[in-house]
Scaffold this motif. Sequence first.
Motif, PDB file in Angstrom:
ATOM      1  N   MET A   1       0.844  -1.193   0.000  1.00 36.83           N
ATOM      2  CA  MET A   1       0.000   0.000   0.000  1.00 36.83           C
ATOM      3  C   MET A   1       0.877   1.240   0.000  1.00 36.83           C
ATOM      4  O   MET A   1       1.890   1.297   0.706  1.00 36.83           O
ATOM      5  N   GLU A   2       0.509   2.231  -0.815  1.00 34.79           N
ATOM      6  CA  GLU A   2       1.285   3.463  -0.895  1.00 34.79           C
ATOM      7  C   GLU A   2       1.214   4.234   0.415  1.00 34.79           C
ATOM      8  O   GLU A   2       0.167   4.308   1.052  1.00 34.79           O
ATOM      9  N   LEU A   3       2.340   4.815   0.786  1.00 36.91           N
ATOM     10  CA  LEU A   3       2.387   5.594   2.010  1.00 36.91           C
ATOM     11  C   LEU A   3       1.792   6.980   1.772  1.00 36.91           C
ATOM     12  O   LEU A   3       1.980   7.563   0.698  1.00 36.91           O
ATOM     13  N   PRO A   4       1.078   7.532   2.742  1.00 39.01           N
ATOM     14  CA  PRO A   4       0.563   8.902   2.599  1.00 39.01           C
ATOM     15  C   PRO A   4       1.716   9.893   2.579  1.00 39.01           C
ATOM     16  O   PRO A   4       2.752   9.680   3.221  1.00 39.01           O
ATOM     17  N   VAL A   5       1.535  10.990   1.831  1.00 36.55           N
ATOM     18  CA  VAL A   5       2.586  12.002   1.686  1.00 36.55           C
ATOM     19  C   VAL A   5       2.115  13.302   2.331  1.00 36.55           C
ATOM     20  O   VAL A   5       0.985  13.755   2.108  1.00 36.55           O
ATOM     21  N   PHE A   6       3.011  13.931   3.104  1.00 35.91           N
ATOM     22  CA  PHE A   6       2.694  15.189   3.774  1.00 35.91           C
ATOM     23  C   PHE A   6       3.736  16.235   3.396  1.00 35.91           C
ATOM     24  O   PHE A   6       4.897  15.910   3.127  1.00 35.91           O
ATOM     25  N   TYR A   7       3.312  17.490   3.371  1.00 35.02           N
ATOM     26  CA  TYR A   7       4.200  18.598   3.029  1.00 35.02           C
ATOM     27  C   TYR A   7       4.927  19.074   4.279  1.00 35.02           C
ATOM     28  O   TYR A   7       4.307  19.364   5.303  1.00 35.02           O
ATOM     29  N   ALA A   8       6.253  19.137   4.177  1.00 42.33           N
ATOM     30  CA  ALA A   8       7.094  19.590   5.294  1.00 42.33           C
ATOM     31  C   ALA A   8       8.065  20.631   4.755  1.00 42.33           C
ATOM     32  O   ALA A   8       9.241  20.350   4.498  1.00 42.33           O
ATOM     33  N   LYS A   9       7.573  21.839   4.596  1.00 38.74           N
ATOM     34  CA  LYS A   9       8.312  22.905   3.926  1.00 38.74           C
ATOM     35  C   LYS A   9       9.651  23.190   4.576  1.00 38.74           C
ATOM     36  O   LYS A   9      10.650  23.447   3.892  1.00 38.74           O
ATOM     37  N   GLU A  10       9.716  23.163   5.909  1.00 43.24           N
ATOM     38  CA  GLU A  10      10.931  23.566   6.623  1.00 43.24           C
ATOM     39  C   GLU A  10      11.891  22.409   6.884  1.00 43.24           C
ATOM     40  O   GLU A  10      12.958  22.616   7.474  1.00 43.24           O
ATOM     41  N   LEU A  11      11.553  21.212   6.467  1.00 44.58           N
ATOM     42  CA  LEU A  11      12.383  20.048   6.766  1.00 44.58           C
ATOM     43  C   LEU A  11      13.725  20.138   6.044  1.00 44.58           C
ATOM     44  O   LEU A  11      13.796  20.430   4.852  1.00 44.58           O
ATOM     45  N   GLN A  12      14.802  19.864   6.787  1.00 46.80           N
ATOM     46  CA  GLN A  12      16.160  19.892   6.242  1.00 46.80           C
ATOM     47  C   GLN A  12      16.738  18.480   6.187  1.00 46.80           C
ATOM     48  O   GLN A  12      16.404  17.638   7.026  1.00 46.80           O
ATOM     49  N   ALA A 132      -2.404  19.853  -4.554  1.00 49.86           N
ATOM     50  CA  ALA A 132      -2.318  19.195  -5.856  1.00 49.86           C
ATOM     51  C   ALA A 132      -0.992  18.455  -6.015  1.00 49.86           C
ATOM     52  O   ALA A 132      -0.941  17.371  -6.605  1.00 49.86           O
ATOM     53  N   MET A 133       0.092  19.032  -5.487  1.00 44.16           N
ATOM     54  CA  MET A 133       1.389  18.348  -5.515  1.00 44.16           C
ATOM     55  C   MET A 133       1.318  17.021  -4.769  1.00 44.16           C
ATOM     56  O   MET A 133       1.779  15.985  -5.262  1.00 44.16           O
ATOM     57  N   LEU A 134       0.744  17.055  -3.565  1.00 42.93           N
ATOM     58  CA  LEU A 134       0.653  15.840  -2.758  1.00 42.93           C
ATOM     59  C   LEU A 134      -0.263  14.812  -3.420  1.00 42.93           C
ATOM     60  O   LEU A 134       0.058  13.620  -3.462  1.00 42.93           O
ATOM     61  N   GLN A 135      -1.398  15.273  -3.931  1.00 41.38           N
ATOM     62  CA  GLN A 135      -2.351  14.354  -4.544  1.00 41.38           C
ATOM     63  C   GLN A 135      -1.747  13.645  -5.749  1.00 41.38           C
ATOM     64  O   GLN A 135      -1.984  12.460  -5.980  1.00 41.38           O
ATOM     65  N   SER A 136      -0.945  14.367  -6.524  1.00 39.11           N
ATOM     66  CA  SER A 136      -0.336  13.789  -7.724  1.00 39.11           C
ATOM     67  C   SER A 136       1.024  13.165  -7.448  1.00 39.11           C
ATOM     68  O   SER A 136       1.726  12.752  -8.377  1.00 39.11           O
ATOM     69  N   GLN A 137       1.408  13.117  -6.174  1.00 34.69           N
ATOM     70  CA  GLN A 137       2.637  12.451  -5.721  1.00 34.69           C
ATOM     71  C   GLN A 137       3.884  12.976  -6.433  1.00 34.69           C
ATOM     72  O   GLN A 137       4.723  12.219  -6.910  1.00 34.69           O
ATOM     73  N   GLN A 138       3.981  14.305  -6.481  1.00 38.13           N
ATOM     74  CA  GLN A 138       5.170  14.940  -7.026  1.00 38.13           C
ATOM     75  C   GLN A 138       6.053  15.448  -5.889  1.00 38.13           C
ATOM     76  O   GLN A 138       5.609  15.571  -4.744  1.00 38.13           O
ATOM     77  N   SER A 139       7.299  15.748  -6.219  1.00 39.81           N
ATOM     78  CA  SER A 139       8.265  16.176  -5.200  1.00 39.81           C
ATOM     79  C   SER A 139       8.632  17.643  -5.306  1.00 39.81           C
ATOM     80  O   SER A 139       9.378  18.154  -4.469  1.00 39.81           O
ATOM     81  N   PHE A 140       8.153  18.323  -6.332  1.00 39.26           N
ATOM     82  CA  PHE A 140       8.421  19.749  -6.505  1.00 39.26           C
ATOM     83  C   PHE A 140       7.101  20.504  -6.519  1.00 39.26           C
ATOM     84  O   PHE A 140       6.182  20.133  -7.244  1.00 39.26           O
ATOM     85  N   ILE A 141       7.030  21.563  -5.724  1.00 42.30           N
ATOM     86  CA  ILE A 141       5.825  22.378  -5.733  1.00 42.30           C
ATOM     87  C   ILE A 141       5.876  23.343  -6.914  1.00 42.30           C
ATOM     88  O   ILE A 141       6.939  23.904  -7.237  1.00 42.30           O
TER      89      ILE A 141
END
Length: 237
Positions: A1-12, A132-141
């Motif tokens: 099963m695909e893992l859920p993706v979350f946006y973490a803007k400040e993550l280094q 939309a980035m998360l829904q389409s499973q992309q890595s660049f906003i």
Amino acid sequence: MELPVFYAKELQAAQSQYTMDEPTSKYCVQVLRKTIGDHVLLTDGNGSKYEAEIIDDHRKRCVLNILNVTTVPPSHPQLTIAIAFTKNASRIEWFLEKAVEIGVQNIIPLITHRTEKEKLKVERLESILVSAMLQSQQSFITKLAPATTFNELVQSCTISQKFIAHCLPESKQFLLHVVKPAEDAIILIGPEGDFTPQEIELALQQQFTPVSLGNTRLRTETAGVVAATLLAAKNVE
């Protein structure tokens, strides 16, 4: 099963742990029912994806251990749509969502002589780009540029392939037939009522190629989606 993706803007990349903000924590823990030991994905919107394990499933501050990082190269070519935003916010929001899903990397709100809406709710629009980035499973906003006047954009644009879609009965070629694959491209999409003849003439003087998007007259947001689809289709492997 695909893992859920979350946006973490400040993550280094050097971080070993990450704490989700309250809205994201609530969605992860209460809606998706993720608990300690479950794995999720995080993205910073700049090409990095992080696999992480939940170590504290607090619904207000979910804490994760970073397990590994994967870096995705930027998409090539870069596709840009400069579009006159409509007065109806829901229509342009729909366009933004679909453009991201299709793979447009840059969107420029275009201020033309007939533009209906110049003041933008940037925070709201950026949240749509993230979703939309998360829904389409992309890595660049997708980047939303500051609103730019038509004259300023056409006179300063240095992108190799430059197109303008307009409705005047002049000689135009179908976009899919003239766009070259593997080259950056920009297309200008006008407001309801189209670009003025003077704007079209200025674009042509600046080496923009006039193009058609089909045989029917399209609303602004529909034209944006059709243009995005045609540009992306030329670069499908």
